[in-house]
Design a protein around this motif. Structure first.
Motif, PDB file in Angstrom:
ATOM      1  N   VAL A  43      27.046  41.219  45.827  1.00 37.39           N
ATOM      2  CA  VAL A  43      26.253  41.102  44.606  1.00 37.39           C
ATOM      3  C   VAL A  43      24.902  40.530  45.015  1.00 37.39           C
ATOM      4  N   SER A  48      25.581  44.569  41.655  1.00 37.30           N
ATOM      5  CA  SER A  48      26.353  45.078  42.779  1.00 37.30           C
ATOM      6  C   SER A  48      25.498  46.037  43.592  1.00 37.30           C
ATOM      7  N   GLY A  86      37.004  45.799  42.376  1.00 38.59           N
ATOM      8  CA  GLY A  86      36.382  45.005  41.320  1.00 38.59           C
ATOM      9  C   GLY A  86      35.495  45.781  40.365  1.00 38.59           C
ATOM     10  N   ALA A  89      35.613  44.539  36.624  1.00 38.20           N
ATOM     11  CA  ALA A  89      35.014  43.214  36.438  1.00 38.20           C
ATOM     12  C   ALA A  89      33.494  43.286  36.587  1.00 38.20           C
ATOM     13  N   MET A  90      33.017  44.089  37.560  1.00 38.18           N
ATOM     14  CA  MET A  90      31.572  44.197  37.762  1.00 38.18           C
ATOM     15  C   MET A  90      30.916  44.887  36.573  1.00 38.18           C
ATOM     16  N   ALA A  93      30.767  42.380  33.748  1.00 42.96           N
ATOM     17  CA  ALA A  93      29.780  41.329  33.986  1.00 42.96           C
ATOM     18  C   ALA A  93      28.355  41.882  34.013  1.00 42.96           C
ATOM     19  N   ARG A  95      27.118  43.921  36.203  1.00 40.50           N
ATOM     20  CA  ARG A  95      26.590  43.974  37.566  1.00 40.50           C
ATOM     21  C   ARG A  95      26.561  45.383  38.132  1.00 40.50           C
ATOM     22  N   GLY A 160      42.732  38.433  38.772  1.00 42.25           N
ATOM     23  CA  GLY A 160      41.908  37.451  39.477  1.00 42.25           C
ATOM     24  C   GLY A 160      42.643  36.168  39.782  1.00 42.25           C
TER      25      GLY A 160
ATOM     26  N   THR B 211      40.247  37.707  32.510  1.00 39.52           N
ATOM     27  CA  THR B 211      39.981  37.228  33.857  1.00 39.52           C
ATOM     28  C   THR B 211      38.758  36.329  33.788  1.00 39.52           C
ATOM     29  N   ASP B 213      37.315  34.890  36.745  1.00 38.02           N
ATOM     30  CA  ASP B 213      36.810  34.630  38.094  1.00 38.02           C
ATOM     31  C   ASP B 213      35.292  34.573  38.175  1.00 38.02           C
ATOM     32  N   SER B 214      34.596  35.381  37.367  1.00 34.18           N
ATOM     33  CA  SER B 214      33.135  35.407  37.465  1.00 34.18           C
ATOM     34  C   SER B 214      32.484  34.629  36.319  1.00 34.18           C
ATOM     35  N   THR B 215      33.260  33.793  35.637  1.00 34.68           N
ATOM     36  CA  THR B 215      32.751  33.075  34.472  1.00 34.68           C
ATOM     37  C   THR B 215      32.292  31.678  34.888  1.00 34.68           C
TER      38      THR B 215
END
Lengths: 373, 373
Positions: A43, A48, A86, A89-90, A93, A95, A160, B211, B213-215
């Protein structure tokens, strides 16, 4: 779908992970691949770098392919698929826009048929060689993944290291380090002097115990310690044996949950670095699983996630009707880039099979034939 | 040491935490304090803003004190002490030089007698009102803290939500959210439908599980969910009852470990938001503790960490020989700023009583009198 592919119809698969990336071009099953490797995903400034990694891998791969053809001309790439660690999740978020990867694949390889998926999907396709069933992936994280007869994907766990991934390398390392800290404090409940000594070898002596809350690479440190915990379990340390047992119970439960979706064939495989290198962990998991699902066929992994990406790419070419988009796990583009305007996360893919017709277990062939059941 | 303090000999205490900060000036025990509040601690550009928070609190406090004296002149501040959340971790991570806080206190308050400590020490001094024994602090984190007859401090746990703090709000929330995720996946081992519904009320519906993890604020989110888990335990949800039971076992073990250092008086109290607001958790912890330590006197908390900071400041004034520096938990400066050149982390304070004379349990008075035992 039943015609053999024409010769020299190449497909490309890519596998992007946290410790490295790789791509392969294949002229067809059973024929030699061209393969290149690349850097892990990062990242950078909150985004990303997956598009850059994909572009770099594709350029390297085409160069290799050119060289291997020895002046006979670069072969046409008919389809390409990428599996990403991921991805979901990316995307959540902000990303990564997974759609951007379709464009990068199309531009770099000159193909209109592209697939972008989470690496759980490519791990499944690699491990079961494209057959139906459920796959348990155990490395730094842990996820169960299954596909039903309608090519719908289901995940269990994979949430996670903080509130999921029970039994993964990160989880085992976390439990082990907590047990080491307990021993250092003079706590007794779940403490392990063996793991305290192992943690001192692994992290150095820490006078006041180990804390990782402010450590950016905490997860990889924890996953690295998992091997020490499993070694201590093999040597009989009771706390480590208990951690391994809880990991195996959790992993078996994750695999069973993935397998229990209607229309999933009763076949399982495992893949991922940790469970592949620790056969006793796999044996414990399978023992728990067969206790509750004696009907399940346990098979060895046929291949890696990169092989799964090639399976996916070849399906785009040979059986495109069998590869529906199944967001957010899998996005397919068949020369219709206007789909890119659709938000990636909006598709109605349920994690659990709620709000749709309940399918009976165990007779996927009948269902596939449309018998009206 | 036995002389009563002169009138109008004010001391100042400060308590700096993750959700707010506060300071009080006290003219002596039993007399009304002047009190101000301030912002929580933050990390700004990789550095703790603790020096700024301390300076702001001191300025506000002196203004209030001035106003309260109604023109009779600002009283002299004879000593000051501050307790900080996360001091040791911030020092290790290079985010805070604890010595800089001595300078800020001295400059802002005009006193040469200053103490800078981790908030575990001030929580102990507040809860036991300066008496000996062990204190269990349970809020977002969890730590056991004890002091022996030589004013040496010992911590158990307090190692953060990743590999420590068993039984804390963060830990209970993490276990509860993992149980909710299991229920969503159709996992069974440790799953809770009750907690799944609670997590949907708390975090909103998450189609694919939660999840964190990125929080960035994962810990406070988890700690916030702990109250839901404890409410579900009160309502009889078996998974939540099991989480509460494991929390209580871990907390009792942490308190017992702190208490077991030689020379620690057999007296305990609890403090911190979570255990104060959840009496059944405290009752379970004390039940486990008295099973193994029936000799221990259980007392109610006499005060808050801010009261403990005032106890510490008054000791700097009245019994300075009884407040040795005990780094990295506690740093004391008595008008000798040249000590500041000494690195904060180098003092030989053992977490466990290794490499020093083993002291017999249970007779601190004899030892204190130097009987030669």
């Amino acid at each position: 779908m039943t015609d053999p592919p024409p010769e020299d119809t190449w497909v490309v698969g890519l596998d992007l992970g946290g410790t490295g990336s790789r791509a392969a071009a294949s002229p067809g099953p059973g024929r030699p691949h061209i393969r290149v490797e690349g850097p892990p995903l990062h990242v950078v400034d909150g985004r990303s770098d997956a598009p850059d990694v994909v572009r770099g891998l594709c350029q390297d791969l085409m160069r290799e392919l050119d060289a291997a053809q020895a002046g006979a001309g670069t072969p046409r790439i008919a389809a390409a698929a990428v599996g990403l660690r991921g991805m979901m999740a990316m995307d959540r978020a902000g990303r990564l826009d997974p759609y951007a990867l379709h464009d990068v694949l199309a531009d770099s390889l000159g193909t209109e048929r592209t697939a972008v998926s989470t690496d759980a999907v490519t791990a499944h396709l690699g491990a079961l060689g494209g057959r139906g069933g459920a796959v348990l992936v155990v490395g730094t994280g842990a996820v169960g993944v299954a596909v039903d007869e309608y090519a719908r994907w289901y995940l269990a766990d994979g949430l996670g290291y903080l509130v999921g991934d029970q039994g993964s390398g990160g989880w085992i390392g976390r439990e082990g380090l907590a047990a080491a800290n307990k021993a250092r404090d003079g706590r007794e409940d779940g403490a392990s002097q063996v793991l305290l000594r192992a943690s001192e070898r692994h992290f150095g002596r820490q006078r006041h115990g180990i804390t990782l809350d402010s450590t950016p690479d905490a997860l990889s440190l924890l996953a690295g310690f998992a091997r020490s915990v499993l070694a201590a379990a093999r040597a009989g340390d009771p706390t480590s044996v208990a951690i391994r047992a809880a990991a195996a119970r959790g992993l078996a439960d994750t695999l069973r949950a993935a397998l229990s979706h209607p229309g999933v064939e009763p076949r399982v495989a495992t893949t991922g670095k940790l469970i592949t290198k620790v056969p006793e962990l796999r044996a414990l998991v399978m023992s728990h699983l067969t206790d509750v699902r004696p009907d399940v066929e346990i098979v060895d992994a046929a291949g890696e996630p990169l092989d799964g990406a090639l399976v996916l790419a070849r399906r785009l070419l040979e059986t495109p009707e069998g590869v529906p988009s199944n967001r957010p796990f899998l996005s397919v583009r068949m020369g219709t880039p206007d789909l890119a305007a659709e938000p990636f996360e909006t598709a109605t893919v349920a994690r659990a099979p709620r709000r749709r017709k309940k399918l009976p277990d165990g007779d996927p062939v009948t269902l596939r034939a449309g018998s009206g059941r």
